[in-house]
Design an enzyme around this catalytic site. Structure first.
Site, short mmCIF file in Angstrom:
data_model
loop_
_atom_site.label_atom_id
_atom_site.label_comp_id
_atom_site.label_asym_id
_atom_site.label_seq_id
_atom_site.Cartn_x
_atom_site.Cartn_y
_atom_site.Cartn_z
CB THR A 1 -0.83 -0.05 1.34
OG1 THR A 1 -1.56 -1.12 1.07
CG2 THR A 1 -1.52 1.18 1.44
NE ARG B 1 -9.14 -7.16 4.28
CZ ARG B 1 -7.93 -6.24 4.26
NH1 ARG B 1 -7.68 -5.43 3.24
NH2 ARG B 1 -6.99 -6.15 5.00
N GLY C 1 -9.82 -3.01 4.28
CA GLY C 1 -8.84 -3.02 5.36
C GLY C 1 -8.93 -1.84 5.96
CG ASP C 2 -4.83 -0.44 7.06
OD1 ASP C 2 -5.07 -1.16 6.28
OD2 ASP C 2 -3.88 0.15 7.40
N GLY D 1 0.37 -2.66 5.56
CA GLY D 1 0.48 -4.07 5.98
C GLY D 1 -1.05 -4.50 6.30
C1 SD4 Z 1 -5.05 -3.49 3.82
N1 SD4 Z 1 -3.23 -2.12 4.26
O1 SD4 Z 1 -5.83 -3.69 2.73
C2 SD4 Z 1 -3.83 -2.98 3.31
C3 SD4 Z 1 -2.99 -3.81 2.85
C4 SD4 Z 1 -1.62 -3.44 2.37
O2 SD4 Z 1 -0.42 -3.48 0.52
O3 SD4 Z 1 -0.95 -2.66 3.09
N2 SD4 Z 1 -1.28 -3.76 1.09
O4 SD4 Z 1 -5.23 -4.18 4.68
#
Ligand code: SD4
Length: 331
Positions: free
Chosen positions: A191, A219, A221-222, A243
């Site tokens: 990311t 889904r 994420g953050d 992450g």
């Molecule tokens: C997530 N933080 O969707 C992101 C994943 C990530 O490169 O860092 N991907 O959880």
């Protein structure tokens, strides 16, 4: 007047009439906090981003050097990665979910605390620019799924097939076993989160991703969650994450780091504490990576992660550097 400003102004004036005495008494009792930084000099403009995305910081620097805003800089900067078909974790060319759909998440935040986000959006190559439109042209903060996509078309973004032949081939290969696992420090975690301070000293941030490869449909994420994957407070600084997003959401990681800086911690100390909080909740786990980066109002920066292998790119008048961070686990 734009709808957003109209709503803001009318809310403010109403609030002003009703709560002026309350506000005054809060002001009187406001506790003095320690200074945000002891740094003698301030570094600006400056841009930093997760991982060594040097083309992205170079693009953002181009904007900052010309006197552009930190908001424009972070948008232009992360768009470089969104457009890069070889980057399999951001934008066009990102890995699909387990059903073969590329769904993108992004958010952006400006110096005034305005923010916008899109979640689980398909077929649009630049989610960060759609997030900015959500921030600037709607009364909302987040648009998800079909609604976000529809909004993007209304704003003139073209429909784009985001699943490259390579990503499709890899996905079909993955499907043979369909084993879902997060792999530390591989492209699964790339990311891009970016923070910048412009010549005026104003801070903005952006974060964009295709999320975890082969995630469950729907889904999120953050990364598009304000406070988790990104947070900016123009009085204090900003933070962003990369992450395994579930763990960052559980600790509201980026907000936590900015608040720790507000209480006097350096960006480095704040990132370290952010990772420690996550590891407190995951005492027996070693199978995931998280990296945080942060910047304070004076342009001091920091970064920290769980496993070795994380770094962040920075660009200032002194040039561009790739900064390897210290780690919670040593091997
Ligand atoms: C997530 N933080 O969707 C992101 C994943 C990530 O490169 O860092 N991907 O959880």
């Amino acid at each position: 007047m734009k709808r957003r400003n109209f709503l803001k102004n009318s809310t403010l004036s109403t609030a002003g009439i009703i709560s002026a005495p309350l506000f005054a008494s809060c002001q009187e009792t406001k506790k003095e906090l320690p200074p945000i930084t002891n740094a003698a000099v301030s570094v600006k403009p400056i841009v930093i981003c997760t991982w060594n995305f040097k083309n992205a910081t170079a693009k953002a620097w181009e904007v900052l050097e010309k006197g552009g805003s930190s908001l424009d800089a972070v948008e232009q900067g992360v768009k470089v990665e969104e457009a890069d078909l070889n980057n399999e974790t951001v934008g066009n060319g990102g890995r699909p979910d387990r059903d073969g759909h590329v769904t993108l998440d992004a958010c952006i935040m400006d110096k005034d605390g305005n923010c916008g986000a899109v979640l689980c959006m398909e077929n649009i190559a630049h989610p960060i620019s759609v997030a900015r439109k959500v921030m600037e042209d709607t009364p909302h903060v987040m648009l998800a799924g079909k609604g976000a996509e529809q909004f993007a078309y209304e704003k003139g973004f073209p429909k784009t097939n985001l699943l490259t032949e390579k990503a499709k081939k890899d996905w079909l290969e993955w499907k043979k076993k369909s084993k879902y696992e997060t792999i530390i420090n591989i492209e699964n975690h790339d990311t891009i989160g970016m923070l910048a301070i412009d010549k005026n000293g104003d801070i903005a941030g952006a974060c964009t991703t295709s999320g975890m490869g082969y995630k469950m449909a729907g889904r999120v994420g953050d990364s598009p969650i304000i406070g988790a994957g990104l947070f900016v407070d123009n009085e204090v600084g900003g933070a962003t994450a990369t992450g395994v997003g579930e763990e960052v959401v559980r600790t509201v990681g980026s907000f936590l780091i900015v608040e720790l800086m507000r209480q006097g911690k350096s960006p480095q100390e704040a990132c370290e504490e952010g990772v420690r909080r996550i590891m407190e909740k995951n005492k027996d786990r070693r199978d995931f990576q998280i990296g945080f980066i942060a910047i304070n109002k004076n342009g001091e920066t920091g970064g920290y992660c769980i496993h070795p292998g994380f770094s962040y790119s920075s660009y200032t008048e002194a040039g561009q550097t790739n900064n390897t961070t210290e780690t919670f686990l040593k091997s």
